[in-house]
Design an enzyme around this catalytic site. Structure first.
Site, PDB file in Angstrom:
ATOM      1  N   HIS A  38      -1.888   2.165   7.580  1.00  0.00           N
ATOM      2  CA  HIS A  38      -1.973   1.792   6.053  1.00  0.00           C
ATOM      3  C   HIS A  38      -2.221   2.888   5.624  1.00  0.00           C
ATOM      4  O   HIS A  38      -2.484   3.965   6.051  1.00  0.00           O
ATOM      5  CB  HIS A  38      -3.540   1.374   5.830  1.00  0.00           C
ATOM      6  CG  HIS A  38      -4.605   0.581   4.613  1.00  0.00           C
ATOM      7  ND1 HIS A  38      -3.772  -0.326   3.374  1.00  0.00           N
ATOM      8  CD2 HIS A  38      -4.778   1.806   4.023  1.00  0.00           C
ATOM      9  CE1 HIS A  38      -3.962   0.055   2.619  1.00  0.00           C
ATOM     10  NE2 HIS A  38      -4.751   1.095   2.545  1.00  0.00           N
TER      11      HIS A  38
ATOM     12  N   CYS B   4       0.999  -1.041   0.441  1.00  0.00           N
ATOM     13  CA  CYS B   4       0.177  -0.454   0.308  1.00  0.00           C
ATOM     14  C   CYS B   4       1.113   1.220  -0.312  1.00  0.00           C
ATOM     15  O   CYS B   4       0.703   2.087  -0.360  1.00  0.00           O
ATOM     16  CB  CYS B   4      -1.088   0.209   1.217  1.00  0.00           C
ATOM     17  SG  CYS B   4      -0.299   0.327   2.568  1.00  0.00           S
TER      18      CYS B   4
END
Length: 960
Positions: free
Chosen positions: A900, A331
């Protein structure tokens, strides 16, 4: 050290049937260290290493006397009884092996979340063989050393986690796992699959089955699996040639239709814009010499739509709205890529024909391969449709050129998950921008330019010449749109020499200032024994450093001119660490820690320190004929008195102080503790061997009482022929594991720190009140009631920029060499913005790392979306616009333990913001893009007509 006869030791089996006597712990340690050195001298690809559980290995290290210092660094201390370690049992790797794993060939798999050092260690083959010989056990977990990187950027790493592929057999749809090195050739994969499934090699066909779709047939037997871009945990499909009948053409084993990709044999050199026309019908006369496995020389590319580097791609409606699939901990890469591929100038550049600018000869670049892979990916993302793309080719190139960004298999580069999930986006952006620049550098032969020592010239002249010199060696689209220039001023604190340089920058890393304060309690001791210790409570910035704490204590204690403080942390009645680095962050000091400050006359830099720890007298150590006392097992089990109170520190001016000097210093330090009732004893004679003033008053000065006291005690020592001191003092080592009695004529030869144990007998307890040394308060005493939770702190982007531009001294590890003094100096540094680029990138420094603490700041930064005016911060007045508009944001959600990354990007043509969360893309309101997760901000300059352009336009209209 006496050398051991290794001919015998290398043959013995540790008492298990060996031909020689069992090894002692010291012998085992010596053998392993020698074998480790031998392995380090012979590093090469293919060397075999073995994974060993840290749980077992740490026991062995303690047994042989290794790792004790590391334990002291990582924890607070080791209790004496912890050092009496038994010989470890058989090697046990069961805690790092994945249970129930099914591998073809019954190969054991490691738990997927292991970290080197914390969970396992790597030992060379010969070390493993000796450990097995001595201890037996296992199981063996061999791993090979591989070479990562290309060209002049190669490095050796042990492939702890080999490539793990899910093999699907088309005959019965059964699944199994194949474990193989990513450096293995495709031929080895065929051999392993055929052996495992009982298939003849001539009849087998293996397909890249990524996302359960036939991408391409794996046919280049001389290519490595890394070059074929096979990913960790992806599927591969086994088919037999008999199964591939014409009736099944265009369908997989389940009868589903497939979009088959035409296969071409790999070739090098490859004509990417010349020779036969490619699938999109374009051709030209440009060709590139690329190594096998390069971006356009692979059997699989991200460009299955047929767009090439030489073609111009028309942006279709809704282009740029495709997501990127997460291929396992990628990510951070997806977030950075979405921000770059939505940079208008880069979109325009890479959608046109940029082939002539690819620099394949630049030794600082990636021979054009990174630019090709990035350009292919950008074109795919800007083609029609919203289907999420798996950037496999680009990911493969990234892992090839920069193994630290392996992502889905980050363990290969031995980078902790903590760091890789927290600060890789900023590092990746820096790598990509620099790599793209070098791959697209229009300068093929960089000229040598000698740096000048500027003195007296106007800033404009110096800056212009520095920029011309920079452009003479660096000229690319990245320099054109992404590079600016700042002015750096260094001033020597000794001779006031000024050094001014003008340096290019790609982005600005801004600190996050804070106004949140913290209450800290520090106990101040007098290093000359002129007063009693006193706790002092001060308020400092929560994100400040030790210099801020010292300054607050200076003011609170009313330090006189010439006085200084030495900060230290006390743990287990000993000095755990000296806080001498003024830039040590205060976040490394916890509320429950015990901090002391020692007050001295003059500065302590370079002076010898005497540290005195207090211990109650026990049964006493066993002293040998040489006067040495060692911490034998009996002593370690509790036959020595316990340490108590706070250690005391003073400075020694003698290079090699005598025992008498040590005694005088110790007496001076404890003099304020003398009980009032013991004054008659002191006046009456020599019961304790010294005379002290005991009127109960203390002095804040540095002379007077101390000098008279030293003279009084010195006279007492000279008046006796005995070598024994009135106090029982012992010289000890850094870990307090030995103690040697100190006598009057003893000569103490030590480094800059002398550690002495002061043994308190009943006599000293009667004369002195040691309660002032006890009950050291914590940094912050938690009260019974709960305080009201404060709201989240907020700062503006302008305050972050001003903190970046604030003058500050260099850190002790970043000293500047002053040409006038001809020495390294802790100069002051001031940065000024001189010239800003069209694309301005701000990196907000949310992550901080030190030896003692890792931290993430969740501060909300209030940044402008429109009309960011930086005119007042730019020193060069060239009439350009320095107003910027925000167009992309890289966000990080979560803390250090995991997080994230996502991105916000604005489609300029639509004037609308979108959220890019890996493969998910959705519109977002302007008001929702400003969050505390913002990590990297991307701005572009607002184009306005200059004054000259406005004048010309007015004249043209007047002529009409």
């Amino acid at each position: 050290m006496t050398m051991i006869d290794s001919r015998c030791l290398m043959e013995n089996g540790g008492g298990s049937g060996g031909s020689c006597f069992p090894c002692t712990p010291e012998e085992e340690k010596q053998i392993v260290e020698e074998l480790n050195r031998e392995a380090e001298r012979d590093l090469k690809e293919g060397n075999l290493y073995f994974v060993v559980s840290s749980r077992w290995f740490s026991k062995w290290e303690s047994y042989v006397g290794r790792g004790v210092v590391d334990n002291l660094d990582n924890g607070k201390s080791l209790e004496p009884q912890d050092l009496d370690v038994e010989r470890p049992g058989p090697i046990d790797n069961s805690d790092i092996i994945e249970c129930g794993s099914s591998n073809e060939g019954n190969e054991l798999e490691l738990v997927r979340t292991l970290l080197e050092g914390r969970d396992y260690v790597l030992v060379p083959k010969k070390v493993w063989e000796k450990l097995v010989q001595w201890y037996k056990g296992g199981p063996a977990l061999p791993r090979k050393m591989i070479s990562q990187g290309v060209f002049n950027k190669k490095q050796f790493n042990v492939e702890v986690y080999p490539l793990r592929l899910k093999l699907i057999d088309s005959r019965d749809d059964s699944e199994s796992t194949i474990q193989i090195s990513k450096k293995a050739y495709l031929q080895e994969l065929y051999e392993k699959v055929c052996s495992a499934r009982g298939v003849e090699r001539e009849k087998a066909s293996i397909w890249d089955f990524f996302n359960k779709q036939k991408s391409s047939q794996l046919a280049g037997l001389k290519q490595t699996l890394e070059e074929l871009h096979l990913l960790m945990d992806q599927e591969i499909l086994l088919e037999l040639k008999a199964d591939s009948s014409p009736s099944q053409s265009g369908k997989d084993s389940t009868g589903n239709e497939l979009a088959l990709v035409a296969l071409e044999p790999p070739r090098s050199p490859i004509s990417i814009a010349g020779g036969p026309a490619m699938s999109n019908g374009h051709s030209s006369s440009f060709s590139l010499n690329l190594r096998p496995g390069s971006a356009l020389n692979s059997s699989f590319t991200d460009m299955d739509d047929g767009f090439g580097v030489h073609s111009s791609v028309r942006r279709v409606e809704k282009g740029g709205l495709a997501g990127l699939q997460n291929m396992g901990n990628t990510c951070f890469m997806n977030s950075a890529l979405q921000c770059l591929v939505h940079t208008p100038q880069l979109v325009e550049y890479f959608l046109q024909d940029y082939s002539e600018e690819i620099n394949t000869q630049n030794p600082l670049g990636m021979h054009g391969e990174l630019a090709l892979a990035f350009g292919d990916l950008l074109r795919k993302l800007w083609s029609s449709g919203r289907t999420a793309i798996a950037p496999r080719v680009f990911k493969g190139k990234l892992a090839l050129f920069a193994p630290q960004f392996s992502g889905y298999n980050q363990h290969d580069s031995q980078v902790s998950t903590l760091i890789s999930t927290c600060c890789f986006t900023a590092e990746l952006l820096a790598f990509l921008l620099d790599g793209l620049h070098e791959d697209l550098n229009r300068v093929k032969q960089k000229p040598y330019i000698e740096m000048k020592d500027w003195s007296g010239e106007r800033d404009e002249e110096v800056a212009d010449e520095c920029w011309r010199n920079h452009k003479a060696r660096n000229d690319s689209v990245i320099v054109d749109v992404c590079q600016g220039q700042y002015k750096s001023t260094l001033v020597c604190p000794i001779c006031s020499k000024i050094s001014i340089t003008f340096d290019p920058f790609m982005y600005l890393s801004l600190p996050l200032p804070s106004s949140i304060t913290r209450i800290m309690t520090v106990t101040v001791f007098h290093g000359d024994g002129s007063g009693l210790p006193m706790p002092c409570t001060v308020s400092v910035l929560k994100r400040g450093n030790c210099r801020d704490l010292s300054q607050a204590l200076d003011s609170a204690c009313c330090l006189k001119s010439g006085e200084s403080l030495l900060l230290a942390e006390v743990y287990d009645h000993k000095i755990y660490r000296l806080l001498e680095n003024p830039f040590e962050p205060l976040v490394s000091i916890k509320d429950e820690d015990h901090i002391v400050a020692y007050r001295f006359c003059g500065k302590g830099a370079g002076r010898k320190k005497l540290e005195i720890v207090n211990r109650d007298k026990g049964m006493g150590p066993i002293v040998d004929r040489q006067g040495d006392a060692r911490c034998t097992p009996d002593i370690l089990k509790g036959n020595v008195g316990k340490y108590f109170g706070t250690p005391l520190i003073t400075y020694m001016d003698e290079d090699s102080p005598s025992g008498a000097d040590i005694y005088l210093a110790a007496s001076r330090l404890i003099s304020p503790l003398k009980r009032a009732c013991s004054s008659t004893m002191a006046h009456s004679g020599k019961d304790n061997g010294f005379l002290l003033e005991a009127n109960g008053e203390t002095s804040s000065g540095c002379n007077g009482q101390c000098e008279s006291m030293d003279q009084s005690m010195g006279n007492e020592l000279e008046g006796t022929d005995s070598q024994e001191l009135p106090f029982q003092l012992f010289l000890t080592d850094d870990r307090y594991l030995s103690c040697k009695p100190i006598f009057k004529d003893s000569v103490i030869k030590s480094g800059n720190r002398i550690k002495v144990i002061f043994e308190w007998t009943e006599k000293e307890h009667k004369l002195y009140d040691c309660s002032n040394l006890k009950d050291l308060p914590e940094v912050y005493h938690k009260t019974g009631y709960r305080t009201k939770k404060t709201r989240q702190e907020a700062v503006s982007l302008f305050s972050c920029l001003e903190a970046f531009l604030t003058e500050e001294p260099l850190g002790p590890d970043d000293m500047w060499y002053c040409p006038s003094c001809e020495e390294h100096r802790q100069a002051t540094k001031k940065l000024d913005l001189w010239m800003l680029p069209d694309i301005l990138v701000f990196h907000l420094k949310r992550f901080s790392y030190s030896r003692y603490l890792k931290n993430k700041l969740d501060t909300f930064v209030d940044f402008p979306v429109h009309n960011l005016d930086l005119s007042k911060y730019v020193k060069k007045k060239d009439g350009k616009s320095y107003t910027y508009e925000l167009y992309a944001i890289s966000n990080h959600y979560g803390g250090l333990g995991g997080g994230h990354y996502t991105a916000f990007a604005k489609l300029i043509d639509e004037n609308r913001w979108y959220s890019f969360d890996d493969s998910r893309v959705s519109p977002v309101n302007d008001a929702d893009i400003k969050t505390a997760a913002a990590y990297v901000l991307f701005y572009q300059r607002v184009k306005t007509e200059s004054k000259d352009e406005l004048g010309e336009t007015s004249q043209a209209h007047a002529g009409l």
